[in-house]
Write a protein that holds these residues in place. Structure first.
Motif, PDB file in Angstrom:
ATOM      1  N   SER A 116       0.909  -1.194   0.032  1.00 25.79           N
ATOM      2  CA  SER A 116      -0.364   0.015  -0.222  1.00 25.79           C
ATOM      3  C   SER A 116       0.445   1.034  -0.077  1.00 25.79           C
ATOM      4  N   TYR A 117       2.058   1.291   0.353  1.00 25.79           N
ATOM      5  CA  TYR A 117       2.896   2.238   0.568  1.00 25.79           C
ATOM      6  C   TYR A 117       3.641   2.149  -1.063  1.00 25.79           C
ATOM      7  N   ARG A 118       3.996   1.848  -0.963  1.00 27.44           N
ATOM      8  CA  ARG A 118       5.213   1.267  -2.996  1.00 27.44           C
ATOM      9  C   ARG A 118       4.213   2.280  -3.887  1.00 27.44           C
ATOM     10  N   GLN A 119       2.715   2.731  -4.168  1.00 26.25           N
ATOM     11  CA  GLN A 119       2.211   3.720  -4.715  1.00 26.25           C
ATOM     12  C   GLN A 119       2.372   4.717  -3.907  1.00 26.25           C
ATOM     13  N   GLY A 120       3.353   5.323  -5.026  1.00 27.21           N
ATOM     14  CA  GLY A 120       3.724   6.828  -4.213  1.00 27.21           C
ATOM     15  C   GLY A 120       5.319   6.842  -4.126  1.00 27.21           C
ATOM     16  N   ALA A 121       6.010   6.043  -3.538  1.00 32.92           N
ATOM     17  CA  ALA A 121       7.040   5.552  -3.311  1.00 32.92           C
ATOM     18  C   ALA A 121       8.398   5.737  -4.348  1.00 32.92           C
ATOM     19  N   ALA A 122       9.456   6.531  -3.278  1.00 33.28           N
ATOM     20  CA  ALA A 122      10.711   6.957  -4.446  1.00 33.28           C
ATOM     21  C   ALA A 122      12.116   6.619  -3.140  1.00 33.28           C
ATOM     22  N   PHE A 123      13.062   6.437  -4.425  1.00 32.88           N
ATOM     23  CA  PHE A 123      14.127   6.741  -3.640  1.00 32.88           C
ATOM     24  C   PHE A 123      15.185   7.352  -3.105  1.00 32.88           C
ATOM     25  N   MET A 178      22.016  13.418   1.886  1.00 30.39           N
ATOM     26  CA  MET A 178      21.908  11.859   2.383  1.00 30.39           C
ATOM     27  C   MET A 178      23.648  11.707   2.438  1.00 30.39           C
ATOM     28  N   PRO A 179      23.945  10.912   3.082  1.00 28.25           N
ATOM     29  CA  PRO A 179      25.352  10.691   3.588  1.00 28.25           C
ATOM     30  C   PRO A 179      25.199   9.784   2.367  1.00 28.25           C
ATOM     31  N   ASP A 180      27.692   9.694   2.263  1.00 29.71           N
ATOM     32  CA  ASP A 180      27.693   9.067   1.395  1.00 29.71           C
ATOM     33  C   ASP A 180      28.195   7.730   1.686  1.00 29.71           C
ATOM     34  N   VAL A 181      28.566   6.541   0.322  1.00 29.58           N
ATOM     35  CA  VAL A 181      28.667   5.464   1.024  1.00 29.58           C
ATOM     36  C   VAL A 181      29.707   5.313   2.110  1.00 29.58           C
ATOM     37  N   ALA A 182      29.588   4.320   3.326  1.00 27.66           N
ATOM     38  CA  ALA A 182      30.279   4.313   4.206  1.00 27.66           C
ATOM     39  C   ALA A 182      29.904   3.174   5.353  1.00 27.66           C
ATOM     40  N   ALA A 183      31.197   2.548   6.165  1.00 30.24           N
ATOM     41  CA  ALA A 183      30.500   1.541   6.821  1.00 30.24           C
ATOM     42  C   ALA A 183      29.972   1.995   7.696  1.00 30.24           C
ATOM     43  N   ASP A 184      28.590   1.127   7.723  1.00 30.21           N
ATOM     44  CA  ASP A 184      27.334   1.314   8.409  1.00 30.21           C
ATOM     45  C   ASP A 184      26.208   2.656   7.804  1.00 30.21           C
ATOM     46  N   SER A 185      27.041   2.926   7.007  1.00 27.90           N
ATOM     47  CA  SER A 185      25.609   4.469   6.593  1.00 27.90           C
ATOM     48  C   SER A 185      25.017   3.358   6.096  1.00 27.90           C
ATOM     49  N   LEU A 186      24.020   4.609   5.940  1.00 30.08           N
ATOM     50  CA  LEU A 186      22.342   4.939   5.768  1.00 30.08           C
ATOM     51  C   LEU A 186      22.358   5.617   4.753  1.00 30.08           C
ATOM     52  N   SER A 187      22.985   5.174   3.491  1.00 33.95           N
ATOM     53  CA  SER A 187      23.308   5.831   2.175  1.00 33.95           C
ATOM     54  C   SER A 187      22.337   6.324   1.485  1.00 33.95           C
ATOM     55  N   VAL A 188      21.025   5.206   1.779  1.00 34.89           N
ATOM     56  CA  VAL A 188      19.673   4.711   0.768  1.00 34.89           C
ATOM     57  C   VAL A 188      18.282   4.617   1.639  1.00 34.89           C
ATOM     58  N   ALA A 189      17.964   5.351   0.991  1.00 37.06           N
ATOM     59  CA  ALA A 189      16.351   5.588   1.377  1.00 37.06           C
ATOM     60  C   ALA A 189      15.051   5.597   0.879  1.00 37.06           C
ATOM     61  N   PHE A 190      13.777   4.389   0.708  1.00 41.20           N
ATOM     62  CA  PHE A 190      13.239   4.002  -0.105  1.00 41.20           C
ATOM     63  C   PHE A 190      12.433   4.608   0.586  1.00 41.20           C
ATOM     64  N   GLY A 191      10.649   4.988   0.161  1.00 40.36           N
ATOM     65  CA  GLY A 191       9.648   5.564   1.128  1.00 40.36           C
ATOM     66  C   GLY A 191       8.029   5.756   0.095  1.00 40.36           C
ATOM     67  N   ASN A 192       7.404   5.985   0.901  1.00 34.82           N
ATOM     68  CA  ASN A 192       6.066   6.897   1.172  1.00 34.82           C
ATOM     69  C   ASN A 192       6.396   7.546   1.679  1.00 34.82           C
ATOM     70  N   PHE A 193       7.383   9.209   1.368  1.00 38.41           N
ATOM     71  CA  PHE A 193       7.514   9.963   2.562  1.00 38.41           C
ATOM     72  C   PHE A 193       6.344  10.783   2.862  1.00 38.41           C
ATOM     73  N   ALA A 194       5.046  10.404   1.981  1.00 41.38           N
ATOM     74  CA  ALA A 194       3.926  11.485   1.706  1.00 41.38           C
ATOM     75  C   ALA A 194       3.561  11.491   3.317  1.00 41.38           C
ATOM     76  N   ASN A 195       3.493  10.040   3.515  1.00 42.74           N
ATOM     77  CA  ASN A 195       2.868   9.336   3.877  1.00 42.74           C
ATOM     78  C   ASN A 195       3.964   8.903   5.916  1.00 42.74           C
ATOM     79  N   GLY A 196       4.909   8.625   5.225  1.00 39.75           N
ATOM     80  CA  GLY A 196       5.704   8.624   5.912  1.00 39.75           C
ATOM     81  C   GLY A 196       6.571  10.030   6.886  1.00 39.75           C
ATOM     82  N   TYR A 197       7.069  11.027   6.433  1.00 39.01           N
ATOM     83  CA  TYR A 197       7.715  12.290   6.784  1.00 39.01           C
ATOM     84  C   TYR A 197       6.102  13.410   6.809  1.00 39.01           C
ATOM     85  N   VAL A 198       6.281  13.898   8.020  1.00 44.71           N
ATOM     86  CA  VAL A 198       5.255  15.330   8.393  1.00 44.71           C
ATOM     87  C   VAL A 198       6.245  16.494   8.422  1.00 44.71           C
ATOM     88  N   VAL A 199       5.533  17.853   7.286  1.00 43.62           N
ATOM     89  CA  VAL A 199       6.027  19.091   7.790  1.00 43.62           C
ATOM     90  C   VAL A 199       5.344  20.089   8.235  1.00 43.62           C
TER      91      VAL A 199
END
Length: 379
Positions: free
Chosen positions: A261-268, A313-334
């Motif tokens: 249900s969240y993949r519709q409208g999701a983005a990297f 977003m951080p560069d690729v490094a050890a234990d970095s969270l460099s890639v996010a995928f999600g439906n930010f319209a549902n996941g993050y509020v401004v």
């Protein structure tokens, strides 16, 4: 005698008609002179954006011509900067200019463009989120119905603060009639706001600023067992890199970790350096995972989903969270206040005039199930 009277009557009618023609011509001349005067004024100074014909918005004209150019406060709407100190105030930006700032912000700040932006009247915005569904059951037509479990609620209060910009212009520039004050001010404020809020939406610590989505705790646990407010991560298979084989499989795992249900409208979401490495990945048959947009306005896609470049977003490094995928319209509020306030300061740095712009902005993760991240680690 009758003929003489008829001639006199005709002459009287002609005199009346001549008077009416003269009056009509005089009215046309007056209207023409007014039109020419209005065009001369327009030629001396370009009309403000949004002006219809020769009618000028009084509030906007007062803001630009009186306040920004000359510092005159008469006719400008006052907004208090602080609830504790009433006399210390700034001036509300007219709606047209504020809308131009917001449009530029949306075009520049990538997270704002994909997040849920809420306009608030106060700084105390709250959002209720259900953390558990309602249990259900089956029963016969006449069977007893047992009480079902009730959902639990969690309150989201996006932390925030006052985002400010302080561009400066010389008084000579402001006095120049051909200088587009409002356009320059909107561009400067939008550029500085976009840089600051873009970093806060990703890495903000929540102290006098939004809380970035990468600052929330992460775990490898699935949605059904993970604590509310904790993001799920998918490991890349190697420390500081993708696994030597199966990099595409890891990205597919990241996509499928998100509910359908969240993949519709999701983005990297990633920065340009990370995207440069991912664009080189290929499938087993030699096809690139990354595909350019087929049309001019179509975004580039990765595994069929659009890619948003966020340089914070951080560069690729050890234990970095460099890639996010999600439906930010549902996941993050401004959450942001409607008005941007301006304080004109011609005294601190003469001969420059500073325009201190302030806007209250908050941000937080509203639904931790709608955003997944990739952790560049073995597990």
């Amino acid at each position: 005698m009758l003929e003489v009277k008829g001639d006199a009557l005709d002459g009287a009618f002609e005199a009346v008609l001549n008077d009416e023609k003269i009056a009509a011509l005089e009215a046309d001349v007056v209207a023409l002179r007014a039109l020419m005067a209005a065009r001369n004024v327009e030629g001396q100074r370009p009309a403000l954006d949004g002006v219809k014909g020769v009618d000028i918005d009084p509030q906007r004209a007062a803001f630009v011509d009186r306040y920004l150019r000359r510092g005159q406060e008469a006719g400008v709407e006052l907004k208090s900067f602080s609830g504790a100190s009433g006399p210390v105030g700034g001036y509300a930006v007219p709606r047209e200019i504020d809308a131009l700032i917001e449009a530029t912000l949306k075009a520049v700040s990538p997270i704002r463009a994909i997040a849920n932006v809420v306009k608030t009247g106060t700084a105390g915005y709250r959002k209720l989120v259900t953390t558990g569904g309602i249990a259900s059951g089956w029963a016969s037509e006449t069977g007893a119905r047992a009480e079902t479990a009730t959902p639990t609620f969690a309150e989201i209060a996006p932390p925030g603060g006052e985002l400010f910009a302080n561009p400066a212009a010389s008084q000579a520039m402001l006095d120049d009639a051909a200088f587009d004050v409002e356009g320059w001010l909107a561009r400067e404020i939008a550029r500085e706001f976009a840089a600051a809020e873009g970093a806060a939406f990703v890495n903000g610590n929540g102290t006098n600023r939004p809380k970035g989505f990468l600052t929330y705790p992460v775990t490898a646990e699935a949605d059904t067992v993970r604590a509310f407010g904790t993001l799920q991560y998918v490991a890349s298979g190697a420390a500081g890199a993708f696994a030597s084989s199966g990099a595409a499989d890891r990205l597919i795992d990241l996509v499928q970790a998100l509910k359908a249900s969240y993949r519709q409208g999701a983005a990297f979401v990633m920065n340009s350096k990370t995207l440069a490495g991912i664009r080189k990945l290929k499938t087993s048959d030699g096809q690139f995972l990354w595909q350019p947009g087929l049309a001019g306005s179509a975004p580039a896609t990765l595994l069929g989903y659009p890619v948003v470049e966020a340089e914070d977003m951080p560069d690729v490094a050890a234990d970095s969270l460099s890639v996010a995928f999600g439906n930010f319209a549902n996941g993050y509020v401004v959450a942001e206040r409607n008005e941007t306030s301006i304080l004109r300061d011609p005294y601190s740095n003469k001969p420059f005039v500073h325009f201190y712009a302030v806007k209250r902005i908050g941000g937080a993760v509203a639904n931790s199930e709608a955003i997944k991240v990739m952790k560049f680690a073995v597990s």
